[in-house]
Design an enzyme around this catalytic site. Sequence first.
Site, mmCIF file in Angstrom:
data_model
loop_
_atom_site.group_PDB
_atom_site.id
_atom_site.type_symbol
_atom_site.label_atom_id
_atom_site.label_comp_id
_atom_site.label_asym_id
_atom_site.label_seq_id
_atom_site.Cartn_x
_atom_site.Cartn_y
_atom_site.Cartn_z
ATOM 1 N N HIS A 237 0.590 9.598 -8.263
ATOM 2 C CA HIS A 237 0.945 10.967 -7.843
ATOM 3 C C HIS A 237 2.396 10.977 -7.382
ATOM 4 C CE1 HIS A 237 -3.483 11.235 -6.304
ATOM 5 N NE2 HIS A 237 -3.432 11.469 -7.600
ATOM 6 N N ALA B 280 -3.440 6.541 -14.027
ATOM 7 C CA ALA B 280 -4.414 7.646 -13.978
ATOM 8 C C ALA B 280 -3.898 8.752 -13.052
ATOM 9 C CB ALA B 280 -5.771 7.143 -13.496
ATOM 10 N N ARG C 51 -10.904 14.060 -17.433
ATOM 11 C CA ARG C 51 -10.540 15.044 -16.409
ATOM 12 C C ARG C 51 -10.448 16.409 -17.076
ATOM 13 N NH1 ARG C 51 -5.892 16.639 -13.427
ATOM 14 N NH2 ARG C 51 -6.251 16.859 -11.199
HETATM 15 S S1 CFN Z 1 -6.443 12.236 -7.848
HETATM 16 FE FE1 CFN Z 1 -6.707 14.105 -6.655
HETATM 17 S S2 CFN Z 1 -5.509 15.803 -7.202
HETATM 18 S S3 CFN Z 1 -6.811 14.084 -4.494
HETATM 19 FE FE2 CFN Z 1 -8.542 15.171 -5.255
HETATM 20 S S4 CFN Z 1 -8.026 17.268 -5.271
HETATM 21 FE FE3 CFN Z 1 -10.220 14.110 -6.879
HETATM 22 S S5 CFN Z 1 -10.146 12.033 -7.511
HETATM 23 MO MO1 CFN Z 1 -10.819 13.246 -9.291
HETATM 24 S S6 CFN Z 1 -8.803 13.747 -10.234
HETATM 25 FE FE4 CFN Z 1 -9.260 15.345 -8.819
HETATM 26 FE FE5 CFN Z 1 -7.600 16.432 -7.231
HETATM 27 FE FE6 CFN Z 1 -6.189 16.063 -5.113
HETATM 28 FE FE7 CFN Z 1 -8.409 13.063 -8.225
HETATM 29 S S7 CFN Z 1 -8.461 17.370 -9.040
HETATM 30 S S8 CFN Z 1 -11.345 15.196 -8.374
HETATM 31 S S9 CFN Z 1 -10.556 14.577 -4.693
HETATM 32 N N1 CFN Z 1 -8.470 14.734 -7.161
HETATM 33 C C1 HCA Z 2 -9.244 9.654 -12.172
HETATM 34 C C2 HCA Z 2 -9.766 10.992 -12.599
HETATM 35 C C3 HCA Z 2 -11.016 11.408 -11.881
HETATM 36 C C4 HCA Z 2 -12.211 10.551 -12.282
HETATM 37 C C5 HCA Z 2 -13.515 11.191 -11.976
HETATM 38 C C6 HCA Z 2 -14.735 10.366 -11.747
HETATM 39 C C7 HCA Z 2 -11.302 12.886 -12.239
HETATM 40 O O1 HCA Z 2 -9.365 9.269 -11.014
HETATM 41 O O2 HCA Z 2 -8.664 8.983 -13.003
HETATM 42 O O3 HCA Z 2 -14.669 9.207 -11.375
HETATM 43 O O4 HCA Z 2 -15.799 10.948 -11.921
HETATM 44 O O5 HCA Z 2 -11.477 13.693 -11.373
HETATM 45 O O6 HCA Z 2 -11.347 13.187 -13.444
HETATM 46 O O7 HCA Z 2 -10.831 11.334 -10.495
#
Ligand code: CFN
Ligand code: HCA
Length: 534
Positions: A187, A58, A89
């Site tokens: 990541h 993911a 997403r």
């Molecule tokens: S994996 Fe990251 S990439 S860490 Fe952040 S700002 Fe969330 S969990 Mo959902 S997918 Fe999303 Fe970003 Fe950085 Fe994830 S856009 S909302 S807090 N995010």
């Molecule tokens: C992910 C994606 C996610 C899930 C969002 C959520 C996103 O972690 O695989 O749990 O609501 O932002 O789409 O973080």
Amino acid sequence: MAVTEKDLQELFEKMPSKVQKNRRKHILIKNGEIENPEIEANTRTIPGIITNRGCAYAGCKGVVLGPIKDMVHITHGPIGCAYYTWGTRRNKAKREDNIKNFINYSFSTDMQESDIVFGGEKKLTAMIDEVVEILQPKAITISATCPVGLIGDDINAVAREAQKRHGIQVLAFSCEGYKGVSQSAGHHIANNSFVEHVIGKGEQEEAPAKFSINLLGEYNIGGDGWEVERILKDIGYHVVSVMTGDGSWEQMRNAHVAELNLVQCHRSINYIAEKIETKYGTPWLKVNFVGIESTIKSLRDMALYFDDAELTARTEAVIAREVARVQPIIDQYAKLCQNKTAFCFVGGSRGHHFQGLFRELGIETILAGYEFAHRDDYEGRDIIPSIKPDADSKNIPDLHVEADPKRFRLKMSPEKLAELKQRIPLSDYPGMNVDMKEGHIIVDDLNHFETEEFIKLLKPDIFSSGIKDKYVVQKMGIPAKQLHSYDYSGPYAGFNGAVNFARDVSMGFASPTWNFITPPWKNSPALSGEMNEG
Ligand code: CFN
Ligand code: HCA
């Protein structure tokens, strides 16, 4: 109401002793007297606990690769993995001249039982040939899901062969879901490959314009990246590439020419920022475009870096104009938000970034945390220099990088950079623990049980998290604002984003819905605290 150590003790006592021992290390009450308290993070979730975390696949395919529009992203695995990382997403991307856009397609080898038994390499090879024939992309990614690693399909060999056969870049990512402990490992896998195979491979030698920047860790959720670009372009910046929201492989290949890297999400992309500095000599600056104050600070830090009178004047003019335009609207909404409390629990950087925006509306965050951040996100790297930002290296090998002899160009003299680092801490950033107020709670990898317990204890006015807990919380009578998908609203970044956020949050408070829901504690004297009264 504040949570006391006694409350925490009672909460822990409801857990089996092994779980208790583990979870104690992940939960803190902010206490300014204890300097730099340690929190355990980036460790394995106890099996069976309902966590909001996702997997390495993911993080790699869904988060970092997914938004790049001109690459075809193939999921080698079952259809569910492909669908989940495509449809949920919000990878928004615009059509651009000379750049293909495949964002509306989901590609998967759709592995079946026979592929698991006899191997899926042939199917993957056939799929790549089909994709090239039909769509002619300039580059393809292949992401491995759990079964691929378990049966031992060699996706790297398939990618190498396909690259030779078709003369286009085919990148394989061994991001099987079980690698590491969360999205975070994914990541890292994605970023390592970009540094090795994509960034710096374009033809450009010089920045195409003055004040050229890359925007790293901006994923354009709800159009955040577009709002940030609107502001930057208005001031006079040239955006070379965005990693990876509405991103493009073509543009990323020339990212080495930019004079500065901005880092918005620190969790998912710090690896790249550090490596680009080593390889191409580009300094990086941590920014935060969530919230008015943070946006203004970020713009001023950038102006300091470029140190140009005209740019600085333009920065101030844009700030003044934007604030005059949006503040009166925000002030109206803020009237509905005064003295409210929030829980702010998101995956990585947003658990911290949104606290400022909440505060600007008059809402205090009383519990916050991250799904998968590392200790440096909580404690701040400058505070504990021994903690490297890429602590994932214990799961994923760190990529060794040296200055590229052909492409390395100092974007600024070492003396000037050293002087600037004094004025704007380019690589120094406080962690979440620093910003939380006394008595407030910090929880790493919050689970479902704790969510309900903390809600009953603290009764927040708004809960912000994701799709996995939103509806449970709403059924408890509390408005829930998703900070992953923004509940399909947005943008929430920049000046326009702050207005949208203020509108959506105050709408949540004003909704008559809550009059029709009876939270469990209303019918239970013990939970409502009535038994303790008098
Ligand atoms: S994996 Fe990251 S990439 S860490 Fe952040 S700002 Fe969330 S969990 Mo959902 S997918 Fe999303 Fe970003 Fe950085 Fe994830 S856009 S909302 S807090 N995010
Ligand atoms: C992910 C994606 C996610 C899930 C969002 C959520 C996103 O972690 O695989 O749990 O609501 O932002 O789409 O973080």
